[in-house]
Design a protein around this motif. Structure first.
Motif, mmCIF file in Angstrom:
data_model
loop_
_atom_site.group_PDB
_atom_site.id
_atom_site.type_symbol
_atom_site.label_atom_id
_atom_site.label_comp_id
_atom_site.label_asym_id
_atom_site.label_seq_id
_atom_site.Cartn_x
_atom_site.Cartn_y
_atom_site.Cartn_z
ATOM 1 N N ASN A 120 13.073 1.427 -14.442
ATOM 2 C CA ASN A 120 14.368 1.291 -15.123
ATOM 3 C C ASN A 120 15.340 2.427 -14.802
ATOM 4 O O ASN A 120 16.431 2.474 -15.373
ATOM 5 N N LEU A 121 14.965 3.329 -13.918
ATOM 6 C CA LEU A 121 15.880 4.419 -13.541
ATOM 7 C C LEU A 121 17.171 3.868 -12.941
ATOM 8 O O LEU A 121 18.239 4.469 -13.085
ATOM 9 N N GLU A 127 26.369 8.185 -12.821
ATOM 10 C CA GLU A 127 26.605 9.634 -12.784
ATOM 11 C C GLU A 127 25.452 10.453 -13.362
ATOM 12 O O GLU A 127 25.418 11.684 -13.216
ATOM 13 N N VAL A 128 24.489 9.797 -13.995
ATOM 14 C CA VAL A 128 23.395 10.513 -14.642
ATOM 15 C C VAL A 128 22.306 10.859 -13.625
ATOM 16 O O VAL A 128 21.806 9.989 -12.902
ATOM 17 N N ASP A 129 21.921 12.138 -13.581
ATOM 18 C CA ASP A 129 20.843 12.604 -12.711
ATOM 19 C C ASP A 129 19.520 12.726 -13.461
ATOM 20 O O ASP A 129 18.458 12.475 -12.908
ATOM 21 N N ILE A 130 19.598 13.157 -14.741
ATOM 22 C CA ILE A 130 18.414 13.331 -15.582
ATOM 23 C C ILE A 130 18.680 12.643 -16.914
ATOM 24 O O ILE A 130 19.749 12.820 -17.510
ATOM 25 N N ALA A 131 17.730 11.869 -17.380
ATOM 26 C CA ALA A 131 17.851 11.236 -18.699
ATOM 27 C C ALA A 131 16.803 11.830 -19.631
ATOM 28 O O ALA A 131 15.659 12.059 -19.229
ATOM 29 N N GLY A 163 13.723 11.144 -17.450
ATOM 30 C CA GLY A 163 13.954 10.287 -16.296
ATOM 31 C C GLY A 163 14.607 11.098 -15.189
ATOM 32 O O GLY A 163 15.720 11.596 -15.351
ATOM 33 N N LEU A 164 13.913 11.241 -14.069
ATOM 34 C CA LEU A 164 14.387 12.050 -12.935
ATOM 35 C C LEU A 164 14.783 11.099 -11.813
ATOM 36 O O LEU A 164 13.926 10.606 -11.070
ATOM 37 N N LYS A 165 16.072 10.843 -11.698
ATOM 38 C CA LYS A 165 16.535 9.794 -10.793
ATOM 39 C C LYS A 165 16.228 10.128 -9.334
ATOM 40 O O LYS A 165 15.772 9.261 -8.578
ATOM 41 N N ALA A 166 16.462 11.364 -8.926
ATOM 42 C CA ALA A 166 16.259 11.736 -7.522
ATOM 43 C C ALA A 166 14.795 11.609 -7.108
ATOM 44 O O ALA A 166 14.478 11.223 -5.984
#
Length: 215
Positions: A120-121, A127-131, A163-166
């Motif tokens: 679900n990332l 614009e979000v990098d970390i959730a 949540g770490l998108k990268a």
């Protein structure tokens, strides 16, 4: 008409005095409740910052009783409840995290809904990098009072899905802060200050854990 004798008058006065005394004792025996607030801390040293944008979901409250913090146990064994005066501790902690991030000059975005799983990332705002999807596990204040001192133990425990998108992953972090103080007197204002310091410390550690996980 029967005249009121001296002994009857004295009995009436004695009975009235006993009633006043008993009423006073009952009043003194009533439990006192201490109400504490969650408040922002003064801005001081801000800690690590980043250009990454952090998205914050509303905290969940996993406690069974959302207002109960603990109690002050007196020398005679009586307990005086310590409670949280807030309509929503989860909302308070979420706002405190927002303020902490802004104080560090970290871009922050509010996320209303997100299921914290790796698949679900892609659903996060672009614009979000970390959730951060946080949860309140414990907010506790327990005091033991004697004639000469009071020992106060605090416990703040937070957990969060990050949540770490990268990296394309979601990790779990648990943060626990357990300060303890021994003081001469139990002062509600001082207890509230220490509780808020513990919450601020836990949130700062959570932010630092999120930034460390993303690097």
């Amino acid at each position: 008409m029967v005249p009121t004798s001296g002994p009857v008058k004295r009995l009436a006065i004695y009975t009235f005095s006993i009633m006043i005394l008993l009423g006073s004792l009952v009043s003194c025996a009533k439990h006192k409740t201490y109400w504490l607030h969650l408040r922002p801390q003064p801005t001081g040293e801000q800690g690590v910052t980043t250009n990454l944008t952090i998205g914050v979901l509303p905290f969940e409250d996993g406690r069974i009783s959302t207002q109960k913090l603990g109690a002050r146990v007196l020398g005679d064994g009586r307990e005086e409840p310590i409670r949280l005066e807030s309509s929503s501790a989860s909302e308070d902690v979420t706002n405190l995290l927002h303020r902490s991030l802004k104080a560090r000059n970290i871009p922050v975005v509010t996320i209303s809904i997100w299921n914290p799983t790796p698949q679900n990332l892609k659903d996060l705002p672009p614009e979000v990098d970390i959730a951060i999807a946080g949860k309140i596990e414990a907010l506790e204040v327990k005091a033991q009072s004697s004639t000469l001192k009071t020992t106060i133990r605090y416990r703040v425990k937070l957990s969060a899905k990050l949540g770490l998108k990268a990296q394309g992953k979601v990790v779990t972090k648990n943060i626990e802060v357990r300060p303890e103080k021994t003081v001469m007197r139990f002062e509600r204002q001082k207890v509230e200050e220490t509780l808020n310091e513990a919450v601020a410390s836990a949130l700062n550690r959570l932010v630092e854990a999120a930034l460390a996980s993303s690097s």
